[in-house]
Write an enzyme that holds these catalytic residues in place. Structure first.
Site, short mmCIF file in Angstrom:
data_model
loop_
_atom_site.label_atom_id
_atom_site.label_comp_id
_atom_site.label_asym_id
_atom_site.label_seq_id
_atom_site.Cartn_x
_atom_site.Cartn_y
_atom_site.Cartn_z
N GLY A 11 25.10 45.03 13.67
CA GLY A 11 26.36 45.74 13.91
C GLY A 11 27.52 44.80 14.14
O GLY A 11 28.44 45.11 14.90
N ARG A 13 30.06 44.04 12.48
CA ARG A 13 31.39 44.47 12.02
C ARG A 13 32.00 45.53 12.94
O ARG A 13 33.18 45.86 12.79
CB ARG A 13 31.29 45.02 10.60
CG ARG A 13 30.99 43.97 9.52
CD ARG A 13 32.26 43.23 9.13
NE ARG A 13 32.03 42.34 8.00
CZ ARG A 13 32.12 42.67 6.73
NH1 ARG A 13 32.40 43.93 6.40
NH2 ARG A 13 31.93 41.79 5.77
N VAL A 16 32.00 46.40 19.14
CA VAL A 16 31.24 45.58 20.08
C VAL A 16 30.67 44.35 19.38
O VAL A 16 30.80 43.22 19.87
CB VAL A 16 30.11 46.40 20.73
CG1 VAL A 16 29.28 45.51 21.66
CG2 VAL A 16 30.68 47.58 21.49
N SER A 108 24.45 52.59 26.69
CA SER A 108 25.62 53.32 27.18
C SER A 108 25.32 53.93 28.54
O SER A 108 24.18 54.24 28.86
CB SER A 108 25.96 54.44 26.19
OG SER A 108 26.84 55.38 26.76
N SER A 109 26.37 54.14 29.32
CA SER A 109 26.21 54.76 30.64
C SER A 109 25.78 56.21 30.53
O SER A 109 25.35 56.81 31.52
CB SER A 109 27.53 54.68 31.42
OG SER A 109 28.56 55.36 30.73
N CYS A 110 25.83 56.81 29.33
CA CYS A 110 25.42 58.21 29.18
C CYS A 110 23.91 58.39 29.33
O CYS A 110 23.43 59.52 29.35
CB CYS A 110 25.89 58.77 27.85
SG CYS A 110 24.99 58.14 26.42
N TYR A 137 22.39 61.31 21.76
CA TYR A 137 22.61 59.87 21.79
C TYR A 137 21.93 59.24 23.00
O TYR A 137 21.30 58.19 22.90
CB TYR A 137 24.12 59.60 21.82
CG TYR A 137 24.51 58.14 21.83
CD1 TYR A 137 24.45 57.38 20.67
CD2 TYR A 137 24.96 57.53 23.00
CE1 TYR A 137 24.83 56.04 20.67
CE2 TYR A 137 25.34 56.20 23.01
CZ TYR A 137 25.28 55.47 21.84
OH TYR A 137 25.64 54.14 21.85
N PRO A 164 26.68 49.33 29.00
CA PRO A 164 28.11 49.31 29.31
C PRO A 164 28.65 50.67 29.68
O PRO A 164 28.13 51.70 29.25
CB PRO A 164 28.73 48.80 28.01
CG PRO A 164 27.79 49.27 26.95
CD PRO A 164 26.41 49.18 27.57
N LEU A 167 33.60 51.75 26.56
CA LEU A 167 34.22 50.57 25.99
C LEU A 167 35.42 50.94 25.11
O LEU A 167 35.45 52.00 24.50
CB LEU A 167 33.21 49.80 25.14
CG LEU A 167 31.99 49.24 25.88
CD1 LEU A 167 31.01 48.63 24.88
CD2 LEU A 167 32.41 48.20 26.92
N HIS A 180 36.17 58.06 20.64
CA HIS A 180 36.08 58.32 22.07
C HIS A 180 37.47 58.60 22.63
O HIS A 180 38.49 58.47 21.94
CB HIS A 180 35.45 57.11 22.78
CG HIS A 180 33.99 56.98 22.51
ND1 HIS A 180 33.47 56.07 21.61
CD2 HIS A 180 32.92 57.65 23.02
CE1 HIS A 180 32.14 56.19 21.58
NE2 HIS A 180 31.79 57.14 22.42
N TRP A 203 42.05 67.54 25.66
CA TRP A 203 40.92 68.39 26.07
C TRP A 203 40.71 68.39 27.57
O TRP A 203 40.89 67.36 28.25
CB TRP A 203 39.64 67.89 25.41
CG TRP A 203 39.47 68.33 23.99
CD1 TRP A 203 40.45 68.61 23.07
CD2 TRP A 203 38.23 68.55 23.30
NE1 TRP A 203 39.91 68.97 21.88
CE2 TRP A 203 38.55 68.95 21.98
CE3 TRP A 203 36.90 68.43 23.67
CZ2 TRP A 203 37.57 69.24 21.04
CZ3 TRP A 203 35.92 68.72 22.73
CH2 TRP A 203 36.25 69.12 21.43
N ARG A 210 36.67 58.47 34.83
CA ARG A 210 35.98 57.60 33.90
C ARG A 210 36.31 56.13 34.19
O ARG A 210 37.41 55.81 34.65
CB ARG A 210 36.37 57.92 32.46
CG ARG A 210 35.86 59.24 31.93
CD ARG A 210 34.36 59.25 31.76
NE ARG A 210 33.89 60.53 31.21
CZ ARG A 210 33.57 61.58 31.94
NH1 ARG A 210 33.66 61.53 33.27
NH2 ARG A 210 33.15 62.70 31.36
N ASP A 270 35.01 69.40 29.73
CA ASP A 270 35.37 68.17 30.43
C ASP A 270 34.32 67.08 30.26
O ASP A 270 34.61 65.90 30.38
CB ASP A 270 35.53 68.43 31.93
CG ASP A 270 36.95 68.83 32.31
OD1 ASP A 270 37.88 68.44 31.57
OD2 ASP A 270 37.13 69.52 33.31
#
Length: 318
Positions: A11, A13, A16, A108-110, A137, A164, A167, A180, A203, A210, A270
């Site tokens: 990744g 390109r 990140v 990701s933090s998700c 995801y 992370p 980002l 995002h 939205w 965040r 939200d």
């Protein structure tokens, strides 16, 4: 890590990956490897295995993923689950089987539960249910974290996961369908300014909080992980501070020079009420962020203005 070590950045390109490439070069690494998606389809297990056999990297950094915001996650759940599983599983398995010395998995933090206590500690993983708007995801990324943990536990290999927070930065995706929140706001406010300071509709309620990390700081965390053997398998990467979405919008509005009205569409979701990272583990190991939010947004907007005609426009296949 020797500066001539062969490092493959999957990744390279993307936002990140390209930041990691620049940071490694700045740190003196001279043997970096990258392949575009047309040159190497990371969803193709045989192709990935052959690539690792041919190149024999000392380090693999997985910065490749199918990414997007709430809208993209809602519209393309199968792609967000399956393609991310394919990409990371092929890379992790090939790196393990072919004895790559170090593997750095970026997530990701998700991955953390929707209503986990704040700030989010690494120990909260899998303690409750996920945020429904990005669970596809998140499930894929959790699988990657656990795969690296399993390899580390069973084979004592240097496989580490860095998670992370949100980002943003140069080379971001500014497509309004798939981007995002921060880059989407930059584009919305800029275009509204260009159209006579037209109102901007955003939205949700603006109340969720965040945390945002400038991508070059994330890249420095990856370089830190390359140069050090970290004692645990999972580390949060962030600033440890957050803002409301309303504060973010007002900051971006100020940076872009938009002088119109902001309208909040409370009919839209939200997402998670708050996602603040506990970054004490990585800070104790020796890394911390450098770029504050205002400075990062200013840098990102400058880059956006310079690249408006060529900015990445991600379109997902159905």
């Amino acid at each position: 890590m020797d500066k001539t070590s062969k490092i493959y950045i999957a990744g390279h390109r993307g936002m990140v990956g390209s930041a990691v490439w620049r940071a490694l070069e700045a740190d003196g690494f001279t043997n970096l490897i990258g392949r575009t998606s047309s040159e190497l389809d990371l969803r193709d297990q045989k192709a990935v295995n052959q690539f690792i056999i041919d190149k024999q990297p000392d380090v693999v950094i997985d910065a490749a993923a199918r990414v997007g915001g709430i809208l993209a996650n809602n519209n393309y759940p199968y792609q967000f689950l399956m393609e991310n599983l394919q990409i990371q599983n092929n890379l992790i398995d090939a790196a393990h089987k072919l004895d790559v010395k170090k593997f750095i998995f970026l997530g990701s933090s998700c991955i953390y539960p929707k209503l986990a206590p704040q700030p989010l500690k690494e120990a909260y993983l899998l303690t409750d249910s996920l945020e429904p708007t990005n669970e596809w995801y998140a499930i894929a990324k959790i699988t990657g974290v656990k795969a690296c943990e399993a390899i580390r536990k069973q084979y004592q290999k240097d496989f580490v996961s860095l998670m992370p927070t949100n980002l943003y930065g140069t080379h971001d995706n500014f497509d309004l369908e798939t981007s995002h929140v921060l880059p989407a706001m930059i584009r919305k406010f800029h275009e509204a300014k260009e159209h006579g300071n037209a109102p901007v509709t955003l939205w949700g309620s603006g109340t969720p909080m965040r945390e945002f990390l400038y991508v070059d700081d994330m890249a420095e965390a990856v370089v830190f992980a390359v140069n050090n053997v970290l004692p645990e398998h999972l580390y949060n990467v962030g600033t440890g501070t957050d803002v409301t979405i309303k504060q973010l919008a007002e900051t971006i509005q100020s940076v872009t020079g938009h002088e119109g009205e902001i309208i909040w569409d409370a009919e839209k979701p939200d997402g998670t009420p708050r996602k603040l990272m506990d970054v004490s583990k990585l800070k104790s190991a020796g890394w911390s962020y450098k770029t504050d939010l205002l400075a990062g947004i200013q840098k990102t907007y400058t880059w956006f203005l310079e690249h408006q005609t060529t900015i990445k426009q991600v379109k997902l296949s159905k």
